[in-house]
Enzyme design. Structure first.
Site, mmCIF file in Angstrom:
data_model
loop_
_atom_site.group_PDB
_atom_site.id
_atom_site.type_symbol
_atom_site.label_atom_id
_atom_site.label_comp_id
_atom_site.label_asym_id
_atom_site.label_seq_id
_atom_site.Cartn_x
_atom_site.Cartn_y
_atom_site.Cartn_z
ATOM 1 N N GLY A 267 0.828 -1.002 0.224
ATOM 2 C CA GLY A 267 0.063 -0.106 0.016
ATOM 3 C C GLY A 267 0.099 0.935 -0.344
ATOM 4 C CG ASP A 289 5.548 -0.724 0.337
ATOM 5 O OD1 ASP A 289 6.476 -0.253 0.496
ATOM 6 O OD2 ASP A 289 4.339 -0.361 -0.342
ATOM 7 N NE ARG A 337 -3.056 2.752 -5.390
ATOM 8 C CZ ARG A 337 -3.812 4.467 -5.798
ATOM 9 N NH1 ARG A 337 -4.687 4.705 -6.562
ATOM 10 N NH2 ARG A 337 -2.196 5.663 -6.103
ATOM 11 C CG HIS A 341 1.715 -2.244 -13.125
ATOM 12 N ND1 HIS A 341 1.264 -1.060 -13.560
ATOM 13 C CD2 HIS A 341 2.057 -2.327 -11.544
ATOM 14 C CE1 HIS A 341 1.733 0.165 -12.535
ATOM 15 N NE2 HIS A 341 2.185 -0.981 -11.429
#
Ligand SMILES: C[S@@+](CC[C@H](N)C(=O)[O-])C[C@H]1O[C@@H](n2cnc3c(N)ncnc32)[C@H](O)[C@@H]1O
Length: 449
Positions: A267, A289, A337, A341
């Site tokens: 996050g 994180d 989020r 990717h």
């Protein structure tokens, strides 16, 4: 077959889009922002009619240029495009927009050069290149001022402070931080792009490894001595470049029962959770994180933004690597989020497996990521865009996704994915795709099977 020629159809799209913008702004009694003025967020920036009209205008204008311009000129405009990256990198690095901040009438390049410690003759050439492309304006020969575009690149502190504190220079300036990252690590990595794609060098994960002569991932490299400021810049880059609506409206957060636990996996410093926790304080949030990220930068951020949400236990910051087993079992929602990717498929599977192993039967997984749009229509359906535009609206919508995709290849070993690619990652790890809410970041909701 279409009655109108592509040229006329493109011109009509631009014309009707501009009329829509003009009418919408007039109705609200707001002037359309001038390219010459300073940037500030406007009340219609996220208006749906304005957004749709803007996309059509941009898509049509780019396609019109590609249609009317001599092909060789198009190639010769694209080929030296790294000049844009380098020029943006320089002005961001030495804080030129900040040096021009209180001078709307412009400064002579000798004065700008003195403020930012750069040879004015070279700087004039860089600024003229940018002004020719509508970043800065040249108000008189060798006199430059910010315009709406360059002023969006300003940082949040006075110039002297920026020069003194390299580590914190990007704090509070997410757009400048993202441009800084793309024009620094991104540009250097792209220098090895052709070699990487063409030769597939053994043992090299990304052009980034060739550019920085390292075997470390960019995340490990950010943590190496001397790179802390870059890691912090990257964390800042992630803080503000999407309208919070994309995740606030991506899930029915209000439906969560009191005391539900939401884990923001990877996050960052917790920007997404800040928005959620302020709107839905009946839920408990855990921002996970790497230690370096949830340490000092996140602590400082929460101290400044909402210390009470941390002190009263609504928000917890937790150091955790998502490549390790997930310590929070049975959370109501796990969300990722802009995480998948960054990673190749094999690592995405690891990340999703750890979450699946921790999930309760009622847990949900939400993946917020961009969906890669094809440039052609889906053969099974009608074209989603008016003739003769590309199905992904070219630069207007597909532009950022395709550019970010190549950045993911260059620096991160990741990629932007289509919906079926996300769905397949879920299927392989025990997560079934339940629904998708499209948007600049799609919200893909999965349930465990
Ligand atoms: C693209 S950023 C997205 C941050 C955040 N989710 C957001 O949307 O603002 C990727 C994040 O993954 C974090 N990250 C990288 N490797 C990680 C790991 N092994 N475990 C946890 N977080 C990691 C980075 O520190 C960074 O904050």
């Amino acid at each position: 077959m279409h009655d109108t020629s592509p040229l006329i159809a493109l011109a009509d799209l631009i014309s009707s889009g501009v009329r829509t913008l003009d009418a919408t702004y007039s109705q609200q009694g707001v002037p359309f922002p001038s390219l010459d003025g300073p940037y500030s967020p406007g009340p219609l920036d996220t208006d749906a009619t304005v957004t749709a009209a803007t996309q059509l205008i941009i898509a049509a204008a780019h396609q019109l240029i590609a249609t009317v311009q001599q092909p060789v000129m198009t190639l010769l405009n694209y080929a030296p495009a790294t000049c844009m990256t380098s020029a943006m990198g320089l002005v961001t690095d030495v804080h030129v927009p900040d040096a021009l901040k209180d001078n709307p009438e412009g400064l002579h390049v000798d004065q700008i050069g003195a403020k930012v410690d750069i040879d004015p003759k070279k700087l004039a050439r860089v600024l003229r290149y940018l002004a020719t492309r509508h970043v800065f304006k040249e108000v008189a020969p060798d006199v430059f001022a910010n315009n709406r575009v360059s002023s969006a690149l300003m940082k949040s502190q006075p110039l002297e402070q920026l020069k003194l504190d390299k580590l914190r220079q990007y704090d509070g300036a997410s757009a400048a931080a993202l441009v800084g990252h793309m024009t620094d690590e991104g540009l250097r990595s792209n220098g090895y792009f052709v070699e990487f794609v063409r030769d597939s060098p053994k043992g090299v994960d990304a052009p980034f490894n060739l550019a920085f002569n390292t075997k470390a991932s960019i995340w490990e490299w950010f943590e190496e001595p001397g790179n802390e400021w870059r890691g912090r810049r990257f964390a800042t880059a992630m803080t503000g470049n999407y309208n919070p609506r994309v995740f606030m409206e991506g899930y029915d957060w209000n439906s969560l029962e009191r005391g539900s636990v939401v884990v923001d996996v990877g996050g960052g410093i917790g920007t997404t959770v800040l928005n959620l926790a302020q709107a839905y304080p009946h839920v408990k949030y855990i921002v996970q994180d790497l230690e370096k990220v949830v340490g000092e930068p996140a602590q400082k951020y929460w101290q400044e933004q909402a210390p009470e949400l941390v002190s009263n236990g609504i928000v917890t910051l937790q150091g955790h690597s998502f490549l390790e087993p997930q310590p929070v079992k049975g959370a109501t929602v796990y969300f990722l989020r802009l995480i998948l990717h960054d990673w190749r498929d094999s690592k995405c599977l690891e990340i999703l497996q750890h979450l699946r192993a921790a999930a309760a039967p009622s847990s949900k997984l939400i993946v917020f990521d961009m969906l890669m749009p094809y440039a052609c229509p889906d053969p099974a359906g009608p074209s989603p865009t008016p003739f003769p535009l590309l199905a992904n609206l070219g630069i207007a919508a597909g532009g950022f996704a395709t550019a970010l995709d190549l950045q993911m290849m260059s620096s991160f070993t990741g990629q932007e994915r289509t919906l079926s690619q996300f769905s397949a990652l879920g299927d392989a790890t025990g997560w079934k795709l339940e629904s998708v809410k499209p948007g600049p970041l799609a919200a893909m909701i999965f349930y465990p099977v």
